[in-house]
Every structure is written in structure tokens, then in C-alpha cells.
Motif scaffolding. Structure first.
Motif, mmCIF file in Angstrom:
data_model
loop_
_atom_site.group_PDB
_atom_site.id
_atom_site.type_symbol
_atom_site.label_atom_id
_atom_site.label_comp_id
_atom_site.label_asym_id
_atom_site.label_seq_id
_atom_site.Cartn_x
_atom_site.Cartn_y
_atom_site.Cartn_z
ATOM 1 N N THR A 51 4.293 14.535 -8.867
ATOM 2 C CA THR A 51 3.137 14.167 -8.036
ATOM 3 C C THR A 51 2.747 12.716 -8.279
ATOM 4 N N PHE A 52 2.719 12.329 -9.547
ATOM 5 C CA PHE A 52 2.331 10.958 -9.827
ATOM 6 C C PHE A 52 3.385 9.970 -9.333
ATOM 7 N N ARG A 53 4.650 10.312 -9.435
ATOM 8 C CA ARG A 53 5.693 9.414 -8.914
ATOM 9 C C ARG A 53 5.508 9.193 -7.412
ATOM 10 N N ALA A 54 5.189 10.279 -6.692
ATOM 11 C CA ALA A 54 4.967 10.146 -5.251
ATOM 12 C C ALA A 54 3.759 9.244 -4.965
ATOM 13 N N LEU A 55 2.673 9.431 -5.727
ATOM 14 C CA LEU A 55 1.495 8.585 -5.544
ATOM 15 C C LEU A 55 1.792 7.130 -5.884
ATOM 16 N N ALA A 56 2.603 6.908 -6.925
ATOM 17 C CA ALA A 56 2.951 5.527 -7.306
ATOM 18 C C ALA A 56 3.744 4.843 -6.202
ATOM 19 N N TRP A 57 4.681 5.576 -5.611
ATOM 20 C CA TRP A 57 5.458 4.980 -4.516
ATOM 21 C C TRP A 57 4.573 4.703 -3.301
ATOM 22 N N CYS A 58 3.640 5.568 -3.041
ATOM 23 C CA CYS A 58 2.703 5.304 -1.941
ATOM 24 C C CYS A 58 1.887 4.044 -2.214
ATOM 25 N N LEU A 59 1.477 3.867 -3.477
ATOM 26 C CA LEU A 59 0.714 2.669 -3.838
ATOM 27 C C LEU A 59 1.574 1.418 -3.700
ATOM 28 N N HIS A 60 2.837 1.491 -4.129
ATOM 29 C CA HIS A 60 3.733 0.337 -3.979
ATOM 30 C C HIS A 60 3.901 -0.039 -2.505
ATOM 31 N N LEU A 61 4.130 0.977 -1.680
ATOM 32 C CA LEU A 61 4.308 0.708 -0.254
ATOM 33 C C LEU A 61 3.036 0.141 0.368
ATOM 34 N N LEU A 62 1.868 0.617 -0.109
ATOM 35 C CA LEU A 62 0.608 0.102 0.409
ATOM 36 C C LEU A 62 0.432 -1.373 0.078
ATOM 37 N N VAL A 63 0.735 -1.765 -1.169
ATOM 38 C CA VAL A 63 0.621 -3.167 -1.573
ATOM 39 C C VAL A 63 1.583 -4.029 -0.762
ATOM 40 N N ILE A 64 2.831 -3.574 -0.640
ATOM 41 C CA ILE A 64 3.821 -4.343 0.123
ATOM 42 C C ILE A 64 3.385 -4.482 1.586
ATOM 43 N N GLY A 65 2.891 -3.364 2.127
ATOM 44 C CA GLY A 65 2.455 -3.409 3.523
ATOM 45 C C GLY A 65 1.281 -4.349 3.739
ATOM 46 N N LEU A 66 0.302 -4.341 2.843
ATOM 47 C CA LEU A 66 -0.856 -5.221 3.003
ATOM 48 C C LEU A 66 -0.473 -6.686 2.824
ATOM 49 N N LEU A 67 0.409 -6.978 1.871
ATOM 50 C CA LEU A 67 0.872 -8.371 1.702
ATOM 51 C C LEU A 67 1.688 -8.806 2.920
ATOM 52 N N ALA A 68 2.524 -7.885 3.435
ATOM 53 C CA ALA A 68 3.300 -8.231 4.637
ATOM 54 C C ALA A 68 2.375 -8.453 5.830
ATOM 55 N N LEU A 69 1.275 -7.686 5.883
ATOM 56 C CA LEU A 69 0.309 -7.875 6.959
ATOM 57 C C LEU A 69 -0.329 -9.256 6.882
ATOM 58 N N ALA A 70 -0.682 -9.654 5.657
ATOM 59 C CA ALA A 70 -1.280 -10.990 5.499
ATOM 60 C C ALA A 70 -0.297 -12.079 5.908
ATOM 61 N N VAL A 71 0.962 -11.926 5.519
ATOM 62 C CA VAL A 71 1.967 -12.927 5.898
ATOM 63 C C VAL A 71 2.191 -12.918 7.405
ATOM 64 N N GLY A 72 2.304 -11.737 7.988
ATOM 65 C CA GLY A 72 2.544 -11.652 9.429
ATOM 66 C C GLY A 72 1.406 -12.251 10.241
ATOM 67 N N ARG A 73 0.160 -11.964 9.870
ATOM 68 C CA ARG A 73 -0.969 -12.535 10.602
ATOM 69 C C ARG A 73 -1.040 -14.047 10.436
ATOM 70 N N ALA A 74 -0.651 -14.524 9.211
ATOM 71 C CA ALA A 74 -0.665 -15.982 9.000
ATOM 72 C C ALA A 74 0.372 -16.665 9.880
ATOM 73 N N VAL A 75 1.523 -16.044 10.061
ATOM 74 C CA VAL A 75 2.582 -16.653 10.858
ATOM 75 C C VAL A 75 2.285 -16.541 12.348
ATOM 76 N N THR A 76 1.879 -15.356 12.800
ATOM 77 C CA THR A 76 1.666 -15.156 14.236
ATOM 78 C C THR A 76 0.396 -15.835 14.742
ATOM 79 N N SER A 77 -0.597 -15.911 13.882
ATOM 80 C CA SER A 77 -1.869 -16.513 14.319
ATOM 81 C C SER A 77 -1.926 -18.006 14.081
ATOM 82 N N GLU A 78 -0.853 -18.531 13.480
ATOM 83 C CA GLU A 78 -0.794 -19.966 13.190
ATOM 84 C C GLU A 78 -2.073 -20.441 12.493
#
Length: 406
Positions: free
Chosen positions: A11-38
Motif C-alpha cells: 500500500t505504501f509503495r503504491a502511495l509513494a509512486w502516486c506521490l512521485h507522479l504527482l510531483v513530476i506532473g506538477l513540475l511538468a505543468l509549471a514548465v509547460g505553462r512557462a513555455v506555452t504562455s511565454e
């Protein structure tokens, strides 16, 4: 760390992977908005996001982060510093605070985790307000609500885990206790069965062999002067051997004594007295008083064995010339009295049982009597004979839990 053990659970391994994906997704969102919004400082946003991602990725790889709170605190400080740089560059970094809450609550102590969550929430509110160039209470709702949800989820999970661990330990202790109890019961059963077998062997085979030995010695002494008497002793020894063989076979087959098969206890005791009188130089008389009542098999076997042992002791040790055996039936108990006119002895000076010299008889009698909730008394003195009395209740636990006898 607060919860080192949950790292091993699926259970904890599954939660840890969800947390990793959440961090990666939020950082990718910040990068994507910075690039697309100039947005201004897009390069800094990308660099800060990559740096924050790499610093975060180092945590699961470094073993010290999961073993030491100090190492975990240093890693969280590094991640937090990278996040602050990113937060200074873009308001989209506010959302990264949410997974940071979970990391802080998991890796730090309760007090340090609450302080870190409060600081992170404050930094997120302040950073977002700085980018908006204004502040309103609505700006604090998101970070504060996210912090509250994180605290509730993590502490709830930890409470459930502690309860689960507590139940697991209780189950393990219960299993170990049951195993120990089963082992103790098995040991007690083995010892009880060993004691029972020792009593049975003493009261049957050993006494029979002793009788055969005495008869053969008598035949040996009588042979030169009276061959006919010697032949009679040999015949009696042969009959004793036949009886002993029957006892041995019944003993192996775990059945009741053959002397009790198809007859009453009184008849068996009377026949035993007659046989003893025939084989040895003494007179054994049997008396019956009261109205005979059905007895549990355990009672009959115990009384028969005790009589056999007592008669053998009178013949072998007391050198008695007469023995009186009385079986008495009362309303609530049955009594057996065995009185001889032998040498007698001091009951307080009995020798310890010895495999060569004997001495197991009285111990076995007492054990049989006590196993049926009865009482055994012995009155004797040197030169004044011996009186043995056994009293067994007719409502003892043996009625419902009879002892297994051969």
C-alpha cells in the motif's frame, strides 16, 4: 522517521509512486505553462523545475533518507529551497506544496512535520500573493485546506497502520501462546501417560513376575524333599505366567483388565484372594458389605490394581499369614480395606522408589487414588501389621472423564 515500517508494505509503495507522479506532473505543468504562455523568466522556471525534480529524485535513491531523520530533513530542506526558487519564478509552483506536505509529514517527527507544513503553507500563500501583487483571504484557502487534508490523510494512515501492527503483534503473541500451551499440554499428557503406564506395569506385569519368582524359588526349595510340592509350585508359576501374558496382551491392546471382563469387581477381588491363597503360604479372605452398585471402569480398575499391589506387598515384604480384603459400598462412596498381620513398617520412613529394590507400589496406589479424587490412608507399625484404606467418591470427575486403562 515516523513510519519506517510502512515502507515495506504494498500500500505504501503504491502511495509513494502516486506521490512521485504527482510531483513530476506538477513540475511538468509549471514548465509547460512557462513555455506555452511565454512567461517572463521562462528559462529560470525550466531550470528551477529541473533542479527541483532532480533533487526530489535523489531522495528515493539515497538510503539514508529512509533511515535517518537528519538525512531526511536535509533532503527536504534541499527540495524546499529548490521549490522556493521555482515559487519565486512562477505562481504555478504553489501546487507543488501539496506533495511537499505529505513528504514532511511522513519523514519528520510530528512536531517538526507540523512546523514544516505550516512554513510551507505560509510560503505558498506569500508567493502566490506576491505574484498577484495583492492578498485576500481566498488565497489562503487552497494551501491551508491542502495542508489540513494532508495532515488528516497521513496521520489517519499512520493511526491505521499502528492499529494494524498492534493487532498483528497480538495475533503473533496469541499464536505463540497457543503453541506454547499446546506444547505444555502435550508434555503434560506425555508425563501423565508415562506415569499411568508405570503404574500399570508395576501393578500387573511386575507383580506377576514377582509372584512367578517366589513360586519358582519355593519349587526349588521343595524339589529335593517333596518333588510333588515342587511340581505344584511350578504349575502355579505356569498359571501365573499365563495370567501375566494375558495381562500383557490386554495392556498392549489398551483394554480393561481380563480379571474384570464378564464379571463384577467383587467376584474379581474374591478370585484374586483365592489365587493368592493358593499360590502362597497365607490365607486371603474377601468380604463384601453394602449393596453393590455399578462403578465407573476407572474405579474398578483402580481398586483391582491397588488390591493386587497390596497383596503382592504383603506376600513379598510383610510375610503375612492372613489378609482381610473388604469392599464396602456406601451411599456416596466406595471403600476398600486391606488388613494383614505381617511385620508392618513405619509409613514415615518409606525408602525412595528404586528400579532394583522396588518401592513404587504405595506411590502408584496414592497416584491412582488421587486421580479419582479419592483418599488413601495407611496405618502400620513395626510388628503390628498393616491396614490400608481407599475411599473413592461415586460422583467424581472420573464419571465424566474416565481414565484410559489397559
Amino acid at each position: 522517521m515516523n513510519s519506517a515500517a510502512p515502507l515495506l508494505t504494498p500500500t505504501f509503495r503504491a502511495l509513494a509512486w502516486c506521490l512521485h507522479l504527482l510531483v513530476i506532473g506538477l513540475l511538468a505543468l509549471a514548465v509547460g505553462r512557462a513555455v506555452t504562455s511565454e512567461r517572463p523568466h521562462a528559462g529560470w522556471i525550466i531550470v528551477a523545475s529541473v533542479l527541483c525534480g532532480l533533487t526530489y529524485a535523489a531522495g528515493p535513491v539515497l538510503p539514508g533518507v529512509h533511515r535517518s531523520r537528519r538525512a531526511a530533513a536535509l533532503w527536504l530542506a534541499a527540495v524546499g529551497a529548490c521549490w522556493l526558487v521555482l515559487l519565486a519564478s512562477t505562481p504555478d509552483a504553489v501546487w507543488v506544496a501539496f506533495p511537499l506536505y505529505f513528504l514532511q509529514l511522513h519523514l519528520l517527527s510530528h512536531r517538526a512535520a507540523l512546523a514544516a507544513v505550516a512554513v510551507t503553507a505560509g510560503a505558498a500563500i506569500a508567493g502566490f500573493a506576491a505574484h498577484q501583487h495583492s492578498f485576500s483571504p481566498a488565497m489562503a484557502i487552497g494551501p491551508v485546506l491542502g495542508a489540513a487534508v494532508a495532515v488528516a490523510v497521513v496521520w489517519g494512515y499512520q493511526a491505521l497502520y499502528r492499529e494494524s501492527e498492534h493487532r498483528r503483534r497480538l495475533i503473533e503473541e496469541l499464536t505463540a501462546t497457543r503453541a506454547d500451551l499446546a506444547a505444555a499440554q502435550h508434555t503434560a499428557g506425555v508425563l501423565a501417560e508415562r506415569d499411568r503406564l508405570a503404574r500399570e506395569i508395576h501393578d500387573t506385569l511386575a507383580q506377576g513376575f514377582s509372584s512367578i519368582q517366589l513360586l519358582l524359588r519355593a519349587a526349588e526349595r521343595a524339589f529335593p524333599q517333596a518333588p510333588q510340592n515342587a511340581a505344584r509350585y511350578v504349575d502355579q508359576a505356569r498359571q501365573a505366567a499365563v495370567d501375566n501374558l494375558a495381562e500383557a496382551r490386554r495392556f498392549i491392546a489398551a483394554l480393561i483388565p481380563p480379571t474384570l471382563e464378564g464379571t463384577t469387581l467383587a467376584d474379581a477381588l474374591k478370585r484374586l484372594c483365592t489365587t493368592t491363597s493358593t499360590r502362597h503360604r497365607l490365607i486371603a479372605r474377601f468380604h463384601l458389605t453394602g449393596d453393590p452398585a455399578p462403578l465407573p471402569t476407572a474405579h474398578e480398575v483402580a481398586l483391582l490394581r491397588i488390591t493386587q499391589s497390596a497383596l503382592a506387598n504383603s506376600v513379598r515384604h510383610a510375610e503375612a499369614t492372613s489378609i482381610e480384603v473388604t469392599l464396602s459400598y456406601f451411599g456416596d462412596h466406595v471403600a476398600l480395606d486391606i488388613v494383614d498381620d505381617g511385620h508392618g513398617f513405619d509409613p514415615t520412613l518409606l525408602p525412595a522408589p528404586d528400579p532394583e529394590a522396588g518401592g513404587f507400589g504405595l506411590v502408584a496406589m496414592r497416584a491412582r487414588t488421587q486421580s479419582l479424587s479419592g483418599a488413601l490412608t495407611i496405618e502400620s507399625a513395626p510388628g503390628h501389621g498393616t491396614a490400608l484404606t481407599v475411599r473413592l467418591p461415586l460422583t467424581s470427575r472420573a464419571d465424566t472423564e474416565p481414565e484410559t486403562h489397559p
